[in-house]
Design a protein around this motif. Structure first.
Motif, PDB file in Angstrom:
ATOM      1  N   LEU A  39       6.192  -3.403   1.206  1.00  0.00           N
ATOM      2  CA  LEU A  39       4.978  -4.220   1.258  1.00  0.00           C
ATOM      3  C   LEU A  39       4.653  -4.793  -0.115  1.00  0.00           C
ATOM      4  O   LEU A  39       3.510  -5.018  -0.457  1.00  0.00           O
ATOM      5  CB  LEU A  39       3.814  -3.389   1.797  1.00  0.00           C
ATOM      6  CG  LEU A  39       3.980  -2.906   3.231  1.00  0.00           C
ATOM      7  CD1 LEU A  39       2.868  -1.968   3.612  1.00  0.00           C
ATOM      8  CD2 LEU A  39       4.031  -4.070   4.198  1.00  0.00           C
ATOM      9  N   TRP A  68      -2.772   4.198  -1.487  1.00  0.00           N
ATOM     10  CA  TRP A  68      -3.615   3.460  -0.543  1.00  0.00           C
ATOM     11  C   TRP A  68      -3.786   4.230   0.762  1.00  0.00           C
ATOM     12  O   TRP A  68      -4.886   4.321   1.298  1.00  0.00           O
ATOM     13  CB  TRP A  68      -3.035   2.067  -0.259  1.00  0.00           C
ATOM     14  CG  TRP A  68      -3.613   1.032  -1.156  1.00  0.00           C
ATOM     15  CD1 TRP A  68      -2.973   0.324  -2.120  1.00  0.00           C
ATOM     16  CD2 TRP A  68      -4.981   0.595  -1.196  1.00  0.00           C
ATOM     17  NE1 TRP A  68      -3.844  -0.520  -2.750  1.00  0.00           N
ATOM     18  CE2 TRP A  68      -5.084  -0.379  -2.208  1.00  0.00           C
ATOM     19  CE3 TRP A  68      -6.133   0.933  -0.484  1.00  0.00           C
ATOM     20  CZ2 TRP A  68      -6.273  -1.025  -2.524  1.00  0.00           C
ATOM     21  CZ3 TRP A  68      -7.329   0.290  -0.797  1.00  0.00           C
ATOM     22  CH2 TRP A  68      -7.380  -0.660  -1.804  1.00  0.00           C
ATOM     23  N   LEU A 118      -7.112   5.778   2.442  1.00  0.00           N
ATOM     24  CA  LEU A 118      -7.548   5.499   3.815  1.00  0.00           C
ATOM     25  C   LEU A 118      -7.952   6.798   4.507  1.00  0.00           C
ATOM     26  O   LEU A 118      -8.996   6.874   5.153  1.00  0.00           O
ATOM     27  CB  LEU A 118      -6.430   4.793   4.580  1.00  0.00           C
ATOM     28  CG  LEU A 118      -6.762   4.437   6.034  1.00  0.00           C
ATOM     29  CD1 LEU A 118      -7.895   3.443   6.106  1.00  0.00           C
ATOM     30  CD2 LEU A 118      -5.537   3.892   6.745  1.00  0.00           C
ATOM     31  N   PHE A 149     -11.789   8.201   5.860  1.00  0.00           N
ATOM     32  CA  PHE A 149     -12.161   8.823   7.135  1.00  0.00           C
ATOM     33  C   PHE A 149     -12.911  10.136   6.905  1.00  0.00           C
ATOM     34  O   PHE A 149     -13.870  10.436   7.613  1.00  0.00           O
ATOM     35  CB  PHE A 149     -10.925   9.040   8.007  1.00  0.00           C
ATOM     36  CG  PHE A 149     -10.477   7.787   8.697  1.00  0.00           C
ATOM     37  CD1 PHE A 149     -11.326   7.133   9.563  1.00  0.00           C
ATOM     38  CD2 PHE A 149      -9.227   7.257   8.472  1.00  0.00           C
ATOM     39  CE1 PHE A 149     -10.939   5.968  10.195  1.00  0.00           C
ATOM     40  CE2 PHE A 149      -8.828   6.088   9.094  1.00  0.00           C
ATOM     41  CZ  PHE A 149      -9.682   5.443   9.961  1.00  0.00           C
ATOM     42  N   HIS A 193      -8.147  -4.814  -6.117  1.00  0.00           N
ATOM     43  CA  HIS A 193      -7.192  -5.899  -5.886  1.00  0.00           C
ATOM     44  C   HIS A 193      -6.564  -5.840  -4.499  1.00  0.00           C
ATOM     45  O   HIS A 193      -5.397  -6.203  -4.335  1.00  0.00           O
ATOM     46  CB  HIS A 193      -6.067  -5.872  -6.933  1.00  0.00           C
ATOM     47  CG  HIS A 193      -6.572  -5.938  -8.333  1.00  0.00           C
ATOM     48  ND1 HIS A 193      -7.252  -7.018  -8.826  1.00  0.00           N
ATOM     49  CD2 HIS A 193      -6.486  -5.046  -9.344  1.00  0.00           C
ATOM     50  CE1 HIS A 193      -7.577  -6.788 -10.089  1.00  0.00           C
ATOM     51  NE2 HIS A 193      -7.133  -5.599 -10.431  1.00  0.00           N
ATOM     52  N   LEU A 194      -7.313  -5.371  -3.513  1.00  0.00           N
ATOM     53  CA  LEU A 194      -6.726  -5.267  -2.178  1.00  0.00           C
ATOM     54  C   LEU A 194      -6.378  -6.653  -1.635  1.00  0.00           C
ATOM     55  O   LEU A 194      -5.377  -6.823  -0.949  1.00  0.00           O
ATOM     56  CB  LEU A 194      -7.689  -4.550  -1.218  1.00  0.00           C
ATOM     57  CG  LEU A 194      -7.152  -4.274   0.181  1.00  0.00           C
ATOM     58  CD1 LEU A 194      -5.899  -3.424   0.110  1.00  0.00           C
ATOM     59  CD2 LEU A 194      -8.183  -3.572   1.032  1.00  0.00           C
ATOM     60  N   GLU A 213      -5.134  -9.056  -3.133  1.00  0.00           N
ATOM     61  CA  GLU A 213      -3.898  -9.605  -3.698  1.00  0.00           C
ATOM     62  C   GLU A 213      -2.662  -8.886  -3.191  1.00  0.00           C
ATOM     63  O   GLU A 213      -1.545  -9.248  -3.547  1.00  0.00           O
ATOM     64  CB  GLU A 213      -3.948  -9.517  -5.237  1.00  0.00           C
ATOM     65  CG  GLU A 213      -5.008 -10.428  -5.822  1.00  0.00           C
ATOM     66  CD  GLU A 213      -5.290 -10.094  -7.269  1.00  0.00           C
ATOM     67  OE1 GLU A 213      -4.378  -9.615  -7.952  1.00  0.00           O
ATOM     68  OE2 GLU A 213      -6.440 -10.298  -7.708  1.00  0.00           O
ATOM     69  N   GLU A 214      -2.859  -7.830  -2.401  1.00  0.00           N
ATOM     70  CA  GLU A 214      -1.696  -7.126  -1.856  1.00  0.00           C
ATOM     71  C   GLU A 214      -1.101  -7.944  -0.709  1.00  0.00           C
ATOM     72  O   GLU A 214      -1.722  -8.887  -0.217  1.00  0.00           O
ATOM     73  CB  GLU A 214      -2.117  -5.745  -1.330  1.00  0.00           C
ATOM     74  CG  GLU A 214      -2.746  -4.844  -2.365  1.00  0.00           C
ATOM     75  CD  GLU A 214      -1.750  -4.325  -3.401  1.00  0.00           C
ATOM     76  OE1 GLU A 214      -0.554  -4.600  -3.242  1.00  0.00           O
ATOM     77  OE2 GLU A 214      -2.181  -3.666  -4.355  1.00  0.00           O
ATOM     78  N   ALA A 215       0.083  -7.534  -0.285  1.00  0.00           N
ATOM     79  CA  ALA A 215       0.725  -8.202   0.857  1.00  0.00           C
ATOM     80  C   ALA A 215      -0.163  -8.047   2.091  1.00  0.00           C
ATOM     81  O   ALA A 215      -0.831  -7.032   2.251  1.00  0.00           O
ATOM     82  CB  ALA A 215       2.100  -7.592   1.110  1.00  0.00           C
ATOM     83  N   PRO A 226       0.373  -7.433   5.304  1.00  0.00           N
ATOM     84  CA  PRO A 226       0.498  -6.236   6.167  1.00  0.00           C
ATOM     85  C   PRO A 226      -0.163  -5.013   5.543  1.00  0.00           C
ATOM     86  O   PRO A 226      -0.791  -4.216   6.259  1.00  0.00           O
ATOM     87  CB  PRO A 226       2.011  -6.035   6.284  1.00  0.00           C
ATOM     88  CG  PRO A 226       2.591  -7.352   5.985  1.00  0.00           C
ATOM     89  CD  PRO A 226       1.692  -8.012   5.003  1.00  0.00           C
ATOM     90  N   LEU A 227      -0.071  -4.849   4.243  1.00  0.00           N
ATOM     91  CA  LEU A 227      -0.727  -3.722   3.583  1.00  0.00           C
ATOM     92  C   LEU A 227      -2.234  -3.857   3.698  1.00  0.00           C
ATOM     93  O   LEU A 227      -2.944  -2.905   4.028  1.00  0.00           O
ATOM     94  CB  LEU A 227      -0.294  -3.644   2.110  1.00  0.00           C
ATOM     95  CG  LEU A 227      -0.985  -2.588   1.248  1.00  0.00           C
ATOM     96  CD1 LEU A 227      -0.843  -1.214   1.865  1.00  0.00           C
ATOM     97  CD2 LEU A 227      -0.397  -2.580  -0.149  1.00  0.00           C
ATOM     98  N   SER A 269      -3.230  -2.996   7.171  1.00  0.00           N
ATOM     99  CA  SER A 269      -3.039  -1.583   7.526  1.00  0.00           C
ATOM    100  C   SER A 269      -4.115  -0.711   6.892  1.00  0.00           C
ATOM    101  O   SER A 269      -4.327   0.420   7.307  1.00  0.00           O
ATOM    102  CB  SER A 269      -1.642  -1.107   7.121  1.00  0.00           C
ATOM    103  OG  SER A 269      -1.524  -1.124   5.719  1.00  0.00           O
ATOM    104  N   ILE A 270      -4.828  -1.231   5.896  1.00  0.00           N
ATOM    105  CA  ILE A 270      -5.949  -0.475   5.334  1.00  0.00           C
ATOM    106  C   ILE A 270      -7.245  -0.828   6.063  1.00  0.00           C
ATOM    107  O   ILE A 270      -8.060   0.026   6.371  1.00  0.00           O
ATOM    108  CB  ILE A 270      -6.098  -0.757   3.814  1.00  0.00           C
ATOM    109  CG1 ILE A 270      -4.841  -0.340   3.058  1.00  0.00           C
ATOM    110  CG2 ILE A 270      -7.327  -0.058   3.245  1.00  0.00           C
ATOM    111  CD1 ILE A 270      -4.505   1.121   3.146  1.00  0.00           C
ATOM    112  N   PRO A 274      -7.580   0.042  10.560  1.00  0.00           N
ATOM    113  CA  PRO A 274      -7.938   1.383  11.053  1.00  0.00           C
ATOM    114  C   PRO A 274      -9.417   1.717  10.917  1.00  0.00           C
ATOM    115  O   PRO A 274      -9.918   2.596  11.621  1.00  0.00           O
ATOM    116  CB  PRO A 274      -7.096   2.323  10.185  1.00  0.00           C
ATOM    117  CG  PRO A 274      -5.960   1.501   9.736  1.00  0.00           C
ATOM    118  CD  PRO A 274      -6.490   0.117   9.562  1.00  0.00           C
TER     119      PRO A 274
END
Lengths: 258, 109
Positions: A24, A34, A38, A42, B71-72, B74-76, B78-79, B82-83, B86
């Motif tokens: 990724l 990360w 996450l 939770f 910097h979330l 600027e991440e890819a 899908p990453l 995925s954060i 959920p």
């Protein structure tokens, strides 16, 4: 950050299954940080939502604010409970101290992001400087929390007169000072229990963060990252530290404001 | 060997003042939002409206911390998703536990 040097060197000999790839566009360590965060979101969310659920299961305090007295019959108004600051004994200054703590933690988050930014530029001097400020902020925050806990546990001068079932199983009416997990002068037992668990769990995270920051500070100062060729460890610990700040933003709102 | 190890191979890139300015700007926004919460805590009456304002401001602050500091953004992609995705489960938890708490309230009082 895609603009910085890649953290993991991919050997052309190893190919796609040889390891060291970045699915990724984030290194293994950063990705796992990360996903850890996450899962931690939770955990904290479960704490805070449980707080909300238990709170609505009790009647709230509805009387006038200046006549507030703690009772285990209703949920207290937080700004009337957290109204003490050091050196001003007995003076009613609601939320000022917790506001100061919020300010300190946000500022330490800012110095952290400056350290990460310096890490991207491979600037050892700046990394060390900003990490030191961040550590200072973290320790100050923890000290404030230690004071707040002490005050919360020892209670006010007057205490509150409560009727409750004591540990011997008798119904008694007596003046209660401060708080423990069994009874407290501010509200139902669950109020102090949740205070201890939520702010305690957060404080535990801050403590771990300070240790990690110290590690990063030491390694940056002696040049470990320079030899390694990148400052990614500062970035990963930075993610953790910002998360701790993020959680505090929520704790501040749900515990102290609402 | 030791002297060789201490030799820096990394080139220090000069400060990008614009980036640093942006960091301080974000910090300023966070402090302003917190002060607004503070002022509202003392001026507005307690009630569902005030709580919604507080929660809104908090999520707004969380957005700044995650996007600017972590910097979330600027991440890819899908990453990023995925954060973020959920967290939808928390909506269920809020509804379920608030319902539960209200029912316990009605049983108790």
């Amino acid at each position: 950050m895609s603009t910085t040097a890649t953290a993991v060197g991919v050997s052309p000999k190893r190919g796609i299954w040889g390891g060291g790839n970045e699915p990724l566009k984030a290194s293994y360590g950063k990705l796992m940080m990360w996903f850890f965060l996450l899962s931690d979101i939770f955990t904290f969310a479960a704490f805070l939502i449980a707080y909300a659920a238990i709170r609505v299961s009790y009647p709230g305090y509805l009387g006038p604010e200046d006549a507030f007295i703690g009772s285990n019959e209703y949920w207290p108004v937080p700004e009337l409970v957290f109204d003490a600051i050091p050196f001003f004994h007995g003076v009613h200054i609601p939320l000022a101290f917790v506001g100061l703590m919020t300010f300190i933690l946000i500022m330490s988050s800012v110095t952290m992001v400056l350290a990460v930014e310096a890490g991207h530029r491979n600037d050892r001097k700046d990394v060390v400087k900003w990490l030191l400020w961040t550590i200072l902020g973290g320790i100050t925050f923890l000290s404030c929390q230690a004071w707040e806990w002490t005050h919360f546990i020892h209670g006010t001068d007057g205490g509150s007169v409560l009727t409750f079932v004591n540990k011997m199983g008798q119904v008694v009416t007596e003046t209660v000072y401060g708080a423990n997990l069994f009874i407290n002068e501010y509200g139902p037992a669950a109020f102090a229990q949740l205070f201890f668990f939520i702010t305690g769990f957060h404080g535990f995270h801050v403590t771990i963060g300070v240790f990690l920051l110290f590690l990063a500070f030491y390694q940056a100062a002696v040049g470990v990252y320079e030899r390694r060729g990148h400052y990614e460890m500062v970035e990963k610990i930075g993610l953790y530290w910002h998360f701790v700040d993020l959680v505090w933003v929520f704790v501040f709102t749900f515990f102290y404001l609402i | 060997m030791a002297s060789h190890e201490n030799k820096s191979t990394l080139e220090v890139i000069p400060r990008n003042e614009e980036k640093i300015k942006k960091i301080w700007k974000t910090a300023f926004i966070l402090l302003i939002l917190t002060s607004i919460e503070f002022v509202f805590a003392f001026t507005l009456d307690r009630g569902i409206l005030l709580y919604l304002i507080f929660i809104g401001l908090t999520i707004w602050k969380a957005k700044y911390i995650m996007m600017e500091f972590m910097h979330l953004g600027e991440e890819a992609k899908p990453l990023f998703y995925s954060i973020i995705v959920p967290l939808i489960f928390l909506v269920w938890l809020v509804i379920a536990l608030m319902r539960e708490g209200t029912d316990i309230f009605l049983l108790r009082w």
